[in-house]
Design a protein around this motif. Sequence first.
Motif, short mmCIF file in Angstrom:
data_model
loop_
_atom_site.label_atom_id
_atom_site.label_comp_id
_atom_site.label_asym_id
_atom_site.label_seq_id
_atom_site.Cartn_x
_atom_site.Cartn_y
_atom_site.Cartn_z
N GLU A 22 48.92 46.18 58.33
CA GLU A 22 49.70 46.15 59.57
C GLU A 22 48.79 46.18 60.79
OE1 GLU A 22 53.55 48.36 61.64
OE2 GLU A 22 52.66 49.17 59.81
N GLU A 23 49.07 45.30 61.74
CA GLU A 23 48.36 45.25 63.03
C GLU A 23 49.39 45.48 64.13
OE1 GLU A 23 46.36 45.73 65.73
OE2 GLU A 23 44.90 44.85 64.32
N GLY A 24 49.30 46.62 64.81
CA GLY A 24 50.30 46.97 65.80
C GLY A 24 49.83 46.95 67.24
N ARG A 25 48.56 46.65 67.47
CA ARG A 25 48.05 46.64 68.85
C ARG A 25 48.60 45.42 69.58
NH1 ARG A 25 41.80 46.96 67.40
NH2 ARG A 25 42.63 45.58 65.77
N VAL A 26 49.36 45.68 70.61
CA VAL A 26 50.05 44.59 71.32
C VAL A 26 49.05 43.61 71.91
CG1 VAL A 26 51.58 44.03 73.26
CG2 VAL A 26 52.08 45.99 71.79
N ASP A 27 47.92 44.08 72.43
CA ASP A 27 46.95 43.16 73.02
C ASP A 27 46.37 42.22 71.96
OD1 ASP A 27 45.67 45.39 71.85
OD2 ASP A 27 43.85 45.07 73.03
N VAL A 28 46.16 42.71 70.75
CA VAL A 28 45.65 41.87 69.66
C VAL A 28 46.69 40.83 69.27
CG1 VAL A 28 44.88 41.86 67.26
CG2 VAL A 28 44.10 43.66 68.80
N MET A 69 59.12 40.68 57.03
CA MET A 69 58.09 40.28 56.07
C MET A 69 57.60 41.51 55.33
SD MET A 69 54.75 39.55 58.47
CE MET A 69 54.43 40.57 59.91
N TYR A 70 57.07 41.30 54.15
CA TYR A 70 56.46 42.37 53.38
C TYR A 70 55.18 42.79 54.08
CZ TYR A 70 54.01 44.65 49.51
OH TYR A 70 53.32 45.55 48.73
N LEU A 71 55.07 44.08 54.41
CA LEU A 71 53.98 44.52 55.27
C LEU A 71 53.43 45.87 54.81
CD1 LEU A 71 52.24 43.92 57.73
CD2 LEU A 71 54.03 44.91 59.17
N PRO A 72 52.53 45.88 53.80
CA PRO A 72 51.86 47.13 53.43
C PRO A 72 51.12 47.72 54.63
CG PRO A 72 51.49 45.43 51.78
CD PRO A 72 52.13 44.76 52.96
N ALA A 73 51.07 49.03 54.69
CA ALA A 73 50.49 49.70 55.85
C ALA A 73 49.05 49.28 56.12
CB ALA A 73 50.57 51.22 55.65
N GLN A 74 48.29 49.00 55.05
CA GLN A 74 46.88 48.66 55.26
C GLN A 74 46.68 47.31 55.94
OE1 GLN A 74 44.98 48.28 51.37
NE2 GLN A 74 46.97 47.71 50.50
N VAL A 77 49.22 36.68 60.86
CA VAL A 77 50.46 36.14 61.42
C VAL A 77 51.08 37.18 62.35
CG1 VAL A 77 51.01 34.61 59.48
CG2 VAL A 77 51.85 36.97 59.47
N VAL A 78 51.90 36.68 63.27
CA VAL A 78 52.68 37.55 64.15
C VAL A 78 54.14 37.13 64.06
CG1 VAL A 78 53.13 38.24 66.54
CG2 VAL A 78 50.76 37.98 65.74
N HIS A 79 55.02 38.11 63.91
CA HIS A 79 56.46 37.88 63.95
C HIS A 79 57.01 38.51 65.23
CE1 HIS A 79 57.38 37.12 59.40
NE2 HIS A 79 56.34 36.42 59.83
N ALA A 80 57.72 37.72 66.01
CA ALA A 80 58.36 38.20 67.25
C ALA A 80 59.86 37.98 67.13
CB ALA A 80 57.80 37.47 68.47
N ARG A 81 60.62 39.03 67.43
CA ARG A 81 62.08 38.92 67.39
C ARG A 81 62.65 39.18 68.78
NH1 ARG A 81 64.37 39.10 62.21
NH2 ARG A 81 62.86 39.57 60.54
N GLY A 100 61.83 41.77 71.61
CA GLY A 100 62.28 43.15 71.40
C GLY A 100 61.55 43.84 70.28
N GLU A 101 60.95 43.06 69.38
CA GLU A 101 60.20 43.61 68.26
C GLU A 101 59.03 42.70 67.97
OE1 GLU A 101 60.88 43.54 63.57
OE2 GLU A 101 62.26 44.95 64.55
N LEU A 102 57.85 43.30 67.78
CA LEU A 102 56.62 42.54 67.58
C LEU A 102 55.85 43.17 66.43
CD1 LEU A 102 55.16 40.13 68.91
CD2 LEU A 102 53.94 41.77 70.34
N ARG A 103 55.56 42.36 65.38
CA ARG A 103 54.84 42.88 64.22
C ARG A 103 53.74 41.91 63.82
NH1 ARG A 103 58.63 44.86 59.51
NH2 ARG A 103 57.10 46.54 59.38
N GLY A 104 52.62 42.46 63.44
CA GLY A 104 51.50 41.63 63.02
C GLY A 104 51.02 41.99 61.63
N LYS A 105 50.62 40.98 60.87
CA LYS A 105 50.05 41.20 59.54
C LYS A 105 48.67 40.56 59.50
CE LYS A 105 51.04 40.86 54.58
NZ LYS A 105 52.06 40.46 53.56
N TRP A 106 47.66 41.41 59.33
CA TRP A 106 46.27 40.98 59.23
C TRP A 106 45.83 41.26 57.80
CZ3 TRP A 106 47.96 39.84 63.67
CH2 TRP A 106 47.16 39.37 64.72
#
Length: 211
Positions: A8-14, A1-6, A106-110, A166-172
């Motif tokens: 991006e949510e990378g905290r696994v617990d969140v 997904m398109y994910l500008p740095a501002q 949203v959260v994307h898990a691969r 194997g890969e976890l990405r969040g967009k807030w």
Amino acid sequence: MYLPAQFEEGRVDVLHTLMSEHPFATLVTQGDEGLTANHLPLHLEPGIGPFGALQGHVARANPVWRQAADSDVLVIFHGPQTYVTPSWYETKREHGRAVPTWNYVVVHARGRLRAIDDPVWVRGQIETLVTRHEGAFAEPWEIDDAPPDYIDKMLAAVVGIEIVIGELRGKWKISQNQPPANRAGVVEGLREQGTPDALQIADLVEGTLNP
């Protein structure tokens, strides 16, 4: 997904919290017929693999457990989302240079999908799912409430799946790209709307003002 740095949510617990609170996910697979999307509840087991594992079950008649077995898949978890009008922005009143947008999380898990055609495993997975979601009811339903032969028949009609993440990405996307005055206006406007999604997004936007 398109994910500008501002955004991006990378905290696994969140990310895990959103996945647990919004377990109805979209499973995207690639097969002989191209891309396919299935929609199903998935239970997060956080202690498996680097980012946890997703466990669930699908109808035996659903070809996804055969077509996507041992292949890489994408799972999407949708959190709260809402339209944002520029009328809430201070800058709109100052100079008019503002446009609408949409706030969402949203959260994307691969990971790789594993099919588990084991009635014992499937029953355990369903018991976990039932316990998790029946707990809020005054009279929680339990699997043993149904006749054993009926449950056996139902179990035979489904197949378990597990995806070790194997890969976890969040967009807030919660107005971080707006100045504080605009974000304060968004919070006020969303609270006036009062819908569940609007209130959740308002809390998140307010969190960017008071980190």
